[in-house]
Design an enzyme around this catalytic site. Structure first.
Site, PDB file in Angstrom:
ATOM      1  N   TYR A   1       0.868  -1.184   0.000  1.00  0.00           N
ATOM      2  CA  TYR A   1       0.000   0.000   0.000  1.00  0.00           C
ATOM      3  C   TYR A   1       0.904   1.234   0.000  1.00  0.00           C
ATOM      4  O   TYR A   1       1.143   1.852   1.041  1.00  0.00           O
ATOM      5  CB  TYR A   1      -0.918   0.016   1.221  1.00  0.00           C
ATOM      6  CG  TYR A   1      -2.063  -0.977   1.122  1.00  0.00           C
ATOM      7  CD1 TYR A   1      -3.240  -0.650   0.454  1.00  0.00           C
ATOM      8  CD2 TYR A   1      -1.953  -2.239   1.687  1.00  0.00           C
ATOM      9  CE1 TYR A   1      -4.286  -1.561   0.360  1.00  0.00           C
ATOM     10  CE2 TYR A   1      -2.999  -3.152   1.601  1.00  0.00           C
ATOM     11  CZ  TYR A   1      -4.163  -2.809   0.930  1.00  0.00           C
ATOM     12  OH  TYR A   1      -5.191  -3.702   0.841  1.00  0.00           O
TER      13      TYR A   1
ATOM     14  N   LEU B   1     -24.225   7.108   1.987  1.00  0.00           N
ATOM     15  CA  LEU B   1     -24.813   6.998   0.642  1.00  0.00           C
ATOM     16  C   LEU B   1     -23.869   6.228  -0.249  1.00  0.00           C
ATOM     17  O   LEU B   1     -22.661   6.280  -0.089  1.00  0.00           O
ATOM     18  CB  LEU B   1     -25.023   8.391   0.056  1.00  0.00           C
ATOM     19  CG  LEU B   1     -25.848   9.350   0.912  1.00  0.00           C
ATOM     20  CD1 LEU B   1     -26.101  10.636   0.132  1.00  0.00           C
ATOM     21  CD2 LEU B   1     -27.156   8.730   1.339  1.00  0.00           C
TER      22      LEU B   1
END
Ligand SMILES: CCCCCCCCCCCCCC(=O)SCCNC(=O)CCNC(=O)[C@H](O)C(C)(C)COP(=O)(O)OP(=O)(O)OC[C@H]1O[C@@H](n2cnc3c(N)ncnc32)[C@H](O)[C@@H]1OP(=O)(O)O
Length: 473
Positions: free
Chosen positions: A53, A473
């Site tokens: 990463y 959302l």
């Protein structure tokens, strides 16, 4: 939808992972599972070793195998004066812009970027069909800041090629308030992918948020990053099975027919809870209080001001504006004979465009949002007796949500395994999807929170349930 939507960053509507033509490998896997000979759990996106990463290993996030002994911030304390005043440098052909979401043209640019380039299934058939109202509701809650709607444009053409958004969020984690932002809608144009623009967007929004003296963030993604605080799974409740079949979202198993599946997912025509009605502004105070006390049952919750409740559940602080946004957010309350609001539930709508289909242009999708019931108030999720009462109540309420959605011509109703959803998902015929949602905190170390699924089998775990009370959302 895609064979394996866990490859996507966030699942659109998810799927049962099968197409309706030739048997796919997933269909075969389903069959093997039916026959009880499959040994594999549902596939879940995998983590890379931490050293790979390249960006995230430089950020204040916990390692995967870190033992959490103390909860709290990871970075050294800083003040806004320690943070650069000027934006991060960009390649010379690009420029930073602050998107003005009060401006119809700028909303259109964001809409177009996301419509063409946001989460998409591998067959390139489904796309989120965003609207001005959806952005008004989702990106402009009370306290929103223009400078947290960050874009990148090509200098020469002015074309918007990347976007990331932040909105204010009062997070509460095991009773501790954490002033945060919620980060969402990161998007890089397909032609600019894998060029390390995402880390630059993230660093720039971090800078803009830090300048406002906020040091923590909350975000979710389908991809595995260091390190999820919880993992939930998507579930789907077909309402118009035949259409889902027509567009390739649902598959027909050998012992089923279109008629039998349609019948299986039929819902009554009338809601069944006495006193159920659409929420109104006069209910605001009661919804606000009920939300607040009900949510004490989760480990991770969003604390709302009254204005925020008006915005998120009634559509906007201003009742006139709320009317427009109520095309997106739908909230219902249950009022008893004394005028007391005993329960509420909400769902939001975000349709898909369907490309390349001769019969259908769009798929209507509802997502379960916040709910609360006085049945669960003052009780813990460990209280078995109360959980069974809450199960009964939520089943009835969400069944009514399904009935209302059917009346709104919704094709599929989605929910995560968060909140107390595991109490009703199976009985109300939600199917497990093949997408997972990972929850993350930036610059905050904390121990794991259950996500409503068994860690090993990835099946629903109603016993443990979920401590995740936040819906994004
Ligand atoms: C205090 C305030 C703090 C505020 C900030 C808090 C953090 C907020 C974090 C953002 C939360 C967003 C929440 C949502 O919106 S989740 C929705 C994600 N959006 C989409 O799926 C839309 C379609 N996809 C795209 O537009 C691109 O593929 C994106 C933009 C996702 C990556 O672009 P691209 O594919 O061209 O890659 P790159 O070469 O530029 O960069 C590669 C690096 O980016 C890491 N990566 C990949 N995907 C994500 C992801 N979803 N969250 C965080 N990081 C991600 C990846 O591991 C690698 O890092 P490392 O592996 O080398 O370390």
């Amino acid at each position: 939808m895609s064979e394996n939507s866990s490859e996507k960053s966030k699942e659109m509507a998810g799927s049962n992972g099968t197409k309706n033509n030739a048997p796919s490998s997933k269909t075969i896997e389903d069959l093997l599972k039916l026959l009880g000979v499959s040994e594999t759990a549902e596939s879940e996106p995998q983590a890379k070793p931490m050293k790979d990463y390249k960006f995230w290993k430089t950020q204040p996030v916990p390692n995967f195998d870190e033992e959490i002994t103390e909860e709290g911030p990871i970075d050294a304390l800083k003040t806004p004066a320690d943070i650069p005043e000027n934006p991060y440098p960009l390649l010379k052909d690009f420029e930073w812009v602050t998107m003005d979401l009060d401006d119809a043209d700028e909303i259109k640019d964001v809409y177009e970027l996301l419509h063409e380039n946001y989460v998409e299934d591998s067959s390139e058939i489904f796309r989120f069909k965003y609207t001005k109202e959806f952005f008004n509701w989702g990106l402009k809650p009370p306290g929103w800041k223009k400078q947290w709607h960050v874009g990148v444009r090509v200098k020469e053409t002015n074309r918007l090629v990347a976007f990331i958004a932040g909105i204010p969020l009062d997070l509460e984690l095991r009773g501790k308030g954490i002033r945060s932002v919620e980060i969402n809608f990161i998007c890089v144009h397909k032609k600019l992918r894998n060029k390390r623009l995402a880390p630059v967007l993230i660093k720039e929004i971090t800078r803009r948020v830090n300048r406002e003296d906020i040091w923590q963030a909350f975000y979710t993604a389908g991809v595995v990053l260091p390190s999820p605080v919880s993992v939930c799974r998507y579930t789907h409740r077909p309402l118009n099975w035949e259409k889902l079949y027509d567009v390739g979202f649902s598959a027909l198993q050998p012992n089923e027919t279109i008629e039998s599946m349609t019948k299986l997912y039929e819902v009554p025509t009338k809601t069944q809870t006495p006193g159920l009605r659409k929420a109104e502004f006069k209910d605001l105070e009661q919804i606000y209080e009920l939300y607040d006390v009900f949510h004490n049952r989760y480990e991770m919750v969003q604390r709302f001001s009254k204005d925020e409740i008006a915005h998120w559940l009634l559509g906007a602080v201003d009742p006139e504006e709320a009317k427009k946004n109520q095309q997106v957010i739908h909230t219902y309350v249950v009022e008893d004979s004394t005028g007391k609001i005993t329960d509420f539930f909400s769902f939001y709508l975000l349709p898909f465009s369907i490309l390349k289909n001769p019969k259908h242009e769009s798929l209507n999708v509802a997502y379960l949002f916040y709910y609360a019931s006085s049945v669960g108030v003052g009780k813990s999720r460990k209280d078995k007796e109360n959980q069974s009462l809450l199960k009964e109540r939520l089943q009835q309420l969400v069944n009514d949500a399904l009935i209302i959605c059917k009346g709104l011509d919704i094709d599929v109703f989605n929910a995560l395994t968060s909140q107390d959803n595991t109490l009703f998902l199976e009985d109300l015929k939600f199917g497990l999807g093949d997408g997972y949602l990972n929850y993350y905190l930036f610059n905050w170390r904390t121990s794991q929170i259950t996500g409503g699924i068994n860690e090993a089998t990835k099946q629903l775990d109603p016993e443990a349930g979920s401590g995740v009370g936040v819906v994004m959302l």
